[in-house]
Design an enzyme around this catalytic site. Structure first.
Site, mmCIF file in Angstrom:
data_model
loop_
_atom_site.group_PDB
_atom_site.id
_atom_site.type_symbol
_atom_site.label_atom_id
_atom_site.label_comp_id
_atom_site.label_asym_id
_atom_site.label_seq_id
_atom_site.Cartn_x
_atom_site.Cartn_y
_atom_site.Cartn_z
ATOM 1 N N CYS A 68 -4.715 -0.947 -2.862
ATOM 2 C CA CYS A 68 -4.525 -2.284 -2.289
ATOM 3 C C CYS A 68 -3.068 -2.717 -2.245
ATOM 4 O O CYS A 68 -2.620 -3.332 -1.280
ATOM 5 C CB CYS A 68 -5.356 -3.312 -3.062
ATOM 6 S SG CYS A 68 -4.860 -3.517 -4.798
ATOM 7 N N HIS A 107 -5.698 -6.816 -7.901
ATOM 8 C CA HIS A 107 -5.986 -6.626 -6.485
ATOM 9 C C HIS A 107 -5.135 -7.555 -5.620
ATOM 10 O O HIS A 107 -5.187 -8.777 -5.755
ATOM 11 C CB HIS A 107 -7.470 -6.874 -6.209
ATOM 12 C CG HIS A 107 -7.911 -6.451 -4.844
ATOM 13 N ND1 HIS A 107 -7.793 -5.148 -4.395
ATOM 14 C CD2 HIS A 107 -8.463 -7.149 -3.826
ATOM 15 C CE1 HIS A 107 -8.257 -5.080 -3.154
ATOM 16 N NE2 HIS A 107 -8.660 -6.276 -2.782
ATOM 17 N N ASP A 122 -8.233 -8.155 3.930
ATOM 18 C CA ASP A 122 -8.160 -7.204 2.818
ATOM 19 C C ASP A 122 -8.429 -5.800 3.349
ATOM 20 O O ASP A 122 -9.573 -5.439 3.616
ATOM 21 C CB ASP A 122 -9.188 -7.583 1.745
ATOM 22 C CG ASP A 122 -9.116 -6.689 0.520
ATOM 23 O OD1 ASP A 122 -8.282 -5.761 0.503
ATOM 24 O OD2 ASP A 122 -9.894 -6.913 -0.434
#
Length: 290
Positions: A68, A107, A122
């Site tokens: 991420c 994250h 995302d």
């Protein structure tokens, strides 16, 4: 670093004139279908760093993927460069085995505001929890997408993401009890606040996740890529291919166990990933579901 090279990497050749939701969605979908979510550097003797130039070189020029902090950092740079109102947020990932959220913010997310509406973008979660479209930041609203039904819920200024999946059909029943399969129909994914974050806020986490024996990422080698029909994932030596909604309200999940000598070829053929160094696959039981 330039946008033309990035778009050549993802195969996007649409319009860039408007900073609207339609363009954002198209750019995003090209990214998740071209750039894997992967942690292979940890398992082939490389160090993951957060410098944007390094991330760009790895993903765009070496045609690798990332986790991420790499995928969403690059996406954020692309969107800001195009004129989008984009910023970073930080989330705490849900651990289904401990039935609780992590106590470390690991994250990295992107928030984009278009015409006064906020969206979460995302591109760095992977497998079946990878959204396929930007999600409107609205509490309690079901947002159906190809992977399933996503929903945000806000409570005391904390936002929670959960996903409801379809039934699963596993043709090879040897794998029907695999610990990689999510057993719950509704699954918590992560929680976050709207406090703006920077990449600097993730320096410690970046080191911790690739060195700690307690980290999911040191316990499993992961490479996963979204397709037009679903996604594929290589966890250790286990290759899975998921087709969403292949029949009414049912996802098809196919498993194959690879031999050592098949891993490198599979990464190239299924994920378009070629590593500079030799991968040492690993898959410690538990911790992760697709």
């Amino acid at each position: 670093m330039n946008l033309e090279e990035y778009f050549a990497r993802t195969g996007y050749n649409g319009s860039l004139e408007k900073q609207d939701l339609e363009t954002l969605t198209d750019i995003f979908q090209h990214h998740i279908r071209a750039v894997p979510f992967e942690n292979l550097s940890i398992h082939c003797g490389e160090k993951i760093t957060l410098e944007l130039e390094h991330v760009y070189n790895k993903i765009v020029r070496k045609k690798r993927g990332g986790w991420c902090m790499e995928n969403n950092q690059l996406l954020g740079w692309v969107l800001k460069s195009l004129g989008y109102d984009a910023s970073f947020l930080g989330a705490y990932v849900f651990n289904p085995h401990q039935n609780t959220y992590a106590n470390i913010m690991t994250h990295l997310l992107v928030k984009v505001v278009i015409d006064g509406k906020a969206y979460i973008v995302d591109g760095g979660f992977g497998v079946s929890y990878q959204m396929w479209q930007p999600m409107e930041l609205m509490s309690g609203k079901d947002q159906p997408q190809a992977p399933g039904v996503f929903r945000f819920t806000e409570k005391n200024a904390i936002w929670y993401l959960e996903k409801v999946r379809r039934k699963q059909y596993i043709p090879d029943q040897h794998f029907s009890s695999s610990d990689l399969l999510e057993k719950k129909e509704c699954r918590k994914v992560y929680m976050f606040s709207l406090e703006p974050r920077t990449v600097e806020d993730f320096r410690f986490q970046c080191t911790y996740l690739q060195t700690s024996p307690d980290s999911l990422f040191t316990r499993k080698s992961i490479c996963t890529l979204q397709t037009t029909e679903g996604f594929r994932a290589l966890i250790g030596w286990t290759l899975t291919e998921t087709t969403y909604n292949y029949k009414e309200n049912t996802d098809l999940v196919e498993f194959v166990m690879l031999e050592d000598e098949e891993v490198e070829k599979t990464l190239k053929e299924k994920f378009n990933v070629t590593l500079d160094k030799k991968l040492v696959p690993i898959n410690v039981k538990g911790y992760y579901t697709i």
